[in-house]
Design an enzyme around this catalytic site. Sequence first.
Site, PDB file in Angstrom:
ATOM      1  CG  HIS A 380      -0.261   0.027   2.526  1.00 53.28           C
ATOM      2  ND1 HIS A 380       0.200  -1.103   3.143  1.00 53.28           N
ATOM      3  CD2 HIS A 380       0.059   1.068   3.356  1.00 53.28           C
ATOM      4  CE1 HIS A 380       0.762  -0.803   4.288  1.00 53.28           C
ATOM      5  NE2 HIS A 380       0.694   0.524   4.444  1.00 53.28           N
ATOM      6  CG  ASP A 382       1.662   4.964   4.651  1.00 58.21           C
ATOM      7  OD1 ASP A 382       1.028   3.895   4.526  1.00 58.21           O
ATOM      8  OD2 ASP A 382       2.681   5.080   5.362  1.00 58.21           O
ATOM      9  CG  HIS A 438       5.175   0.692   2.977  1.00 64.04           C
ATOM     10  ND1 HIS A 438       4.820   1.972   2.574  1.00 64.04           N
ATOM     11  CD2 HIS A 438       4.384   0.406   4.049  1.00 64.04           C
ATOM     12  CE1 HIS A 438       3.858   2.433   3.367  1.00 64.04           C
ATOM     13  NE2 HIS A 438       3.588   1.493   4.270  1.00 64.04           N
ATOM     14  NE  ARG A 448       6.571  -5.968  12.416  1.00 58.57           N
ATOM     15  CZ  ARG A 448       6.046  -4.813  12.027  1.00 58.57           C
ATOM     16  NH1 ARG A 448       4.794  -4.485  12.395  1.00 58.57           N
ATOM     17  NH2 ARG A 448       6.731  -3.970  11.277  1.00 58.57           N
TER      18      ARG A 448
END
Length: 469
Positions: A380, A382, A438, A448
Amino acid sequence: MPVRWPPRQPGLSLPEEETQGSAAGRPFPASRPSLHQSLLSSNGCWPCQRSEGWWPPAPAVGRWGLVPGGRGRGRTGGGGRVRLEEAESRRGDCSGLIPLPGPGRGRARAAASPQSGWPSEASLPAACPGCPRAPGPAPDPRPPGAPMAPQRRGGPRAPDGGAPTAERERQRRRRPSSVKKGRLLQESLRQKWLKAAFLGSSAILGGLLLWSCVSGDDGVTEVLAQQSEVLQDRFIEVPCSEDYDSHKRFEGCTPRMCGRGVTDTVITREEAERIRRIAERGLALGGSDGGASILDLHSGALSVGKHFVNLYRYFGDKIQEIFSEEDFQIYREARQKIQHTIARAFGLRPSSMYLTKPTFFSRINNTAAKTTHDEYWHPHIDKVTYGSFDYTSLLYLSDYTEDFGGGRFVFMDEGANRTVEPRAGRISFFTSGSENLHRVEKVRWGTRFAITISFTCNPDHGIGDPAFT
């Protein structure tokens, strides 16, 4: 007709009375019956060849008898001498005897003819109990002058006292020769080597596949920042995209130089650990059914099941038992440090940048996604997803390969991907346009933790820091 014995042969020396009896054509004298006369008179059978390959003795010469028509030894083929005592022991026994000798190993060879010195089969007594006669030749059914039919040759005759040919062949097959055993051993070793080679190649291939899974399946060719590194400041400039032209530009803030950077010296690992505890306490109030959960301290958004709730309204005064003013202060200080780092890297004034939404904690594990909100791994941009974003940053709160596997941040450049391996306290920042397409790798094990903090150049999209009330 009585059989006369013995026939005369050149060079055969016999006792006188036997010679006389033979010359006169008379039977053997009764005054001294010879062995041959005794054998003949006792059972009326002519001495015959035994099935085990013996021949009866010839007229005695001393202690030995000579077999007419032969040259070899008594027990071997071709006739010869035999002990008289051995022949004497067979007196009166015609069982298993064959009237005429035949070819074969261990048998006397003599033709029933006048030249051989032996009586013919026709001269034997008519009644010979236990002494079978050799069958005569069958009559020829062919008419006179007809050509002879082709003769089929029988298989090789097995030696006397041995197993038949077929039986020996079966025994030979049951007991492979040393050559065959050697070939079998070589074939067995070859199969073992092939099996070992196959298992080895499979292990290597499996290792490569596992490494590919761990390192990502999106063609990673370069690691921008490894987890084991401690980076002072690493910055890579990239050409800016046209995404910013469709939005209002703010001089001194809207990106004219684009790129990405990584640093490990702004937030300490102790500070990252304290910020992580804030995230763990808040996310413990809810959590997504899928693998990705978020907590936004600004708006109060919290993942609960398949939905989001406002934790400030949903839990009310209980929030004061979860968080403290100190927690919010730590959060504000971390945000300010990140803002100044980005401004310094891109040559901006920090006051020209504004905190924007969404800014949130994230907790990701390997639980399967239940809704589209859980599918965090899609590539995607941002600026396209959130129009207010101009600069994006991530503060990692856990360590790659120690706290989780997978989950690396991947910049998807044309022809090459570059990754950032999370490390507690590491800041990764970049301009929000399509120059920095990214994605995040799927987390394969462990959990995570990170926090996303974004900035805009448009003050109308700015938000304030969260406050503890």
